[in-house]
Write a protein that holds these residues in place. Structure first.
Motif, PDB file in Angstrom:
ATOM      1  N   GLY A  60       0.805  -1.214   0.000  1.00 46.91           N
ATOM      2  CA  GLY A  60       0.000   0.000   0.000  1.00 46.91           C
ATOM      3  C   GLY A  60       0.834   1.258   0.000  1.00 46.91           C
ATOM      4  N   GLY A  61       2.107   1.120   0.382  1.00 44.07           N
ATOM      5  CA  GLY A  61       3.014   2.256   0.386  1.00 44.07           C
ATOM      6  C   GLY A  61       3.707   2.485  -0.937  1.00 44.07           C
ATOM      7  N   ILE A  62       3.450   1.622  -1.931  1.00 45.87           N
ATOM      8  CA  ILE A  62       4.001   1.818  -3.275  1.00 45.87           C
ATOM      9  C   ILE A  62       2.914   2.457  -4.117  1.00 45.87           C
ATOM     10  CG2 ILE A  62       4.973   0.717  -5.325  1.00 45.87           C
ATOM     11  CD1 ILE A  62       6.044  -1.491  -3.568  1.00 45.87           C
ATOM     12  N   LEU A  63       3.040   3.745  -4.336  1.00 43.93           N
ATOM     13  CA  LEU A  63       2.024   4.534  -5.028  1.00 43.93           C
ATOM     14  C   LEU A  63       2.428   4.750  -6.476  1.00 43.93           C
ATOM     15  CD1 LEU A  63       1.743   7.089  -2.120  1.00 43.93           C
ATOM     16  CD2 LEU A  63       0.069   5.322  -2.645  1.00 43.93           C
ATOM     17  N   VAL A  64       1.479   4.643  -7.374  1.00 47.79           N
ATOM     18  CA  VAL A  64       1.786   4.743  -8.802  1.00 47.79           C
ATOM     19  C   VAL A  64       0.745   5.587  -9.529  1.00 47.79           C
ATOM     20  CG1 VAL A  64       3.002   2.545  -8.919  1.00 47.79           C
ATOM     21  CG2 VAL A  64       0.531   2.589  -9.290  1.00 47.79           C
ATOM     22  N   ALA A  65       1.183   6.172 -10.641  1.00 50.34           N
ATOM     23  CA  ALA A  65       0.278   6.831 -11.586  1.00 50.34           C
ATOM     24  C   ALA A  65       0.265   5.975 -12.844  1.00 50.34           C
ATOM     25  CB  ALA A  65       0.754   8.244 -11.902  1.00 50.34           C
ATOM     26  N   SER A  77       4.629   7.127 -13.303  1.00 44.43           N
ATOM     27  CA  SER A  77       5.221   7.855 -12.186  1.00 44.43           C
ATOM     28  C   SER A  77       5.017   7.037 -10.914  1.00 44.43           C
ATOM     29  CB  SER A  77       4.568   9.240 -12.026  1.00 44.43           C
ATOM     30  OG  SER A  77       5.239  10.011 -11.044  1.00 44.43           O
ATOM     31  N   THR A  78       5.920   7.190  -9.953  1.00 47.49           N
ATOM     32  CA  THR A  78       5.781   6.425  -8.710  1.00 47.49           C
ATOM     33  C   THR A  78       6.450   7.136  -7.544  1.00 47.49           C
ATOM     34  OG1 THR A  78       6.054   4.231  -7.699  1.00 47.49           O
ATOM     35  CG2 THR A  78       7.889   5.042  -8.994  1.00 47.49           C
ATOM     36  N   VAL A  79       5.988   6.816  -6.364  1.00 51.93           N
ATOM     37  CA  VAL A  79       6.588   7.223  -5.080  1.00 51.93           C
ATOM     38  C   VAL A  79       6.413   6.039  -4.144  1.00 51.93           C
ATOM     39  CG1 VAL A  79       6.326   8.680  -3.032  1.00 51.93           C
ATOM     40  CG2 VAL A  79       6.184   9.708  -5.295  1.00 51.93           C
ATOM     41  N   ILE A  98      10.701   8.373   2.213  1.00 59.39           N
ATOM     42  CA  ILE A  98      10.233   8.603   0.848  1.00 59.39           C
ATOM     43  C   ILE A  98      11.334   8.224  -0.140  1.00 59.39           C
ATOM     44  CG2 ILE A  98       9.427  10.328  -0.806  1.00 59.39           C
ATOM     45  CD1 ILE A  98       7.443   9.706   1.421  1.00 59.39           C
ATOM     46  N   GLY A  99      10.998   7.395  -1.115  1.00 62.27           N
ATOM     47  CA  GLY A  99      11.996   6.978  -2.092  1.00 62.27           C
ATOM     48  C   GLY A  99      11.384   6.550  -3.410  1.00 62.27           C
ATOM     49  N   GLU A 100      12.244   6.158  -4.354  1.00 70.06           N
ATOM     50  CA  GLU A 100      11.868   5.683  -5.686  1.00 70.06           C
ATOM     51  C   GLU A 100      11.011   6.709  -6.438  1.00 70.06           C
ATOM     52  OE1 GLU A 100      13.812   3.500  -4.947  1.00 70.06           O
ATOM     53  OE2 GLU A 100      12.993   1.570  -4.347  1.00 70.06           O
ATOM     54  N   VAL A 101      11.177   7.999  -6.128  1.00 66.41           N
ATOM     55  CA  VAL A 101      10.373   9.042  -6.775  1.00 66.41           C
ATOM     56  C   VAL A 101      10.854   9.209  -8.209  1.00 66.41           C
ATOM     57  CG1 VAL A 101       9.579  11.427  -6.660  1.00 66.41           C
ATOM     58  CG2 VAL A 101      10.131  10.198  -4.547  1.00 66.41           C
ATOM     59  N   SER A 102       9.975   8.971  -9.165  1.00 64.25           N
ATOM     60  CA  SER A 102      10.396   9.036 -10.569  1.00 64.25           C
ATOM     61  C   SER A 102       9.187   9.179 -11.484  1.00 64.25           C
ATOM     62  CB  SER A 102      11.190   7.784 -10.954  1.00 64.25           C
ATOM     63  OG  SER A 102      10.440   6.617 -10.675  1.00 64.25           O
ATOM     64  N   LYS A 205      16.966   7.220  -4.457  1.00 57.45           N
ATOM     65  CA  LYS A 205      15.742   7.098  -3.699  1.00 57.45           C
ATOM     66  C   LYS A 205      15.168   8.455  -3.336  1.00 57.45           C
ATOM     67  CE  LYS A 205      17.475   4.751  -0.250  1.00 57.45           C
ATOM     68  NZ  LYS A 205      18.874   4.881  -0.569  1.00 57.45           N
ATOM     69  N   SER A 206      15.920   9.496  -3.578  1.00 62.33           N
ATOM     70  CA  SER A 206      15.563  10.787  -3.012  1.00 62.33           C
ATOM     71  C   SER A 206      14.614  11.602  -3.865  1.00 62.33           C
ATOM     72  CB  SER A 206      16.836  11.596  -2.791  1.00 62.33           C
ATOM     73  OG  SER A 206      17.376  11.958  -4.038  1.00 62.33           O
ATOM     74  N   GLY A 207      14.448  11.235  -5.113  1.00 60.44           N
ATOM     75  CA  GLY A 207      13.524  12.009  -5.918  1.00 60.44           C
ATOM     76  C   GLY A 207      14.120  12.514  -7.199  1.00 60.44           C
TER      77      GLY A 207
END
Length: 211
Positions: A60-65, A77-79, A98-102, A205-207
């Motif tokens: 649930g903490g892996i958020l995606v567009a 896109s993901t966070v 917060i990581g994997e921001v891309s 991981k930082s964005g």
């Protein structure tokens, strides 16, 4: 049809904002990360390891567009919110790293990362997180997160280089120090990184890249 089985609580036209809900969706998420961080040289296995070696993994903490205009629909896109537990003032607190921001280059400047980060804050607020941490090494990225109300704090890093001579001394000390005793070896070191994992790839991981 919803690729991730979630209603469109947040949407931007044909862009669905949601969380992963099954391990079967991880390969497509890895595909996105591998492509997004290809220019930085971060291998796919790095992100796979983040999941496989995480004892506190929450899908649930892996958020995606997800863009439903693409066939098949694709993550653009993901966070990720990394769940960690830290000791603060004698108490244990649940912290979200917060990581994997891309974001895909083709979908940047559309506010997708901001929408995902907003959703991440909502996720942490409703799941008992007391604090959120992230590492941003680039000033422009720091400014980006500041707009979303993350605040910069100083971080102390101590590094020690152990030469071959020091290593021999450490080994000798280990053999000769009596049980319960201690000896100053002259070589100490500690590194404080972000909540997402080891420090060597904090930038990944930082964005960066963000969108």
């Amino acid at each position: 049809f919803f690729l991730f089985g979630f209603p469109r609580a947040m949407s931007d036209g044909d862009i669905e904002i949601c969380s992963l809900c099954s391990p079967d969706q991880l390969p497509q998420w890895y595909d996105h990360l591998e492509d997004a961080f290809r220019q930085k040289g971060t291998p796919r296995g790095y992100f796979v390891q983040h999941v496989d070696c995480d004892p506190f993994l929450e899908l649930g903490g892996i958020l995606v567009a997800v863009d439903h205009t693409m066939q098949p629909p694709q993550i653009v896109s993901t966070v990720r919110v990394f769940t960690r537990h830290v000791h603060l003032g004698g108490r244990t607190a649940k912290v979200g790293g917060i990581g994997e921001v891309s974001t895909r280059p083709s979908h940047r400047c559309r506010g997708l990362a901001q929408k995902l980060l907003t959703r991440a804050v909502e996720y942490m607020a409703t799941n008992g997180f007391a604090l959120s941490l992230l590492h941003a090494s680039v000033f422009s990225t720091q400014q980006y997160y500041a707009k979303l109300l993350w605040k910069s704090v100083p971080i102390a890093i101590t590094q020690a280089t152990i030469t071959p001579g020091h290593r021999q001394r450490l080994l000798k000390t280990k053999e000769t120090t009596p049980a319960g005793g201690s000896e100053d070896t002259g070589a100490t070191g500690a590194t404080v990184g972000s909540a997402g994992g080891d420090k060597s790839e904090d930038a990944a991981k930082s964005g960066e890249p963000i969108g």
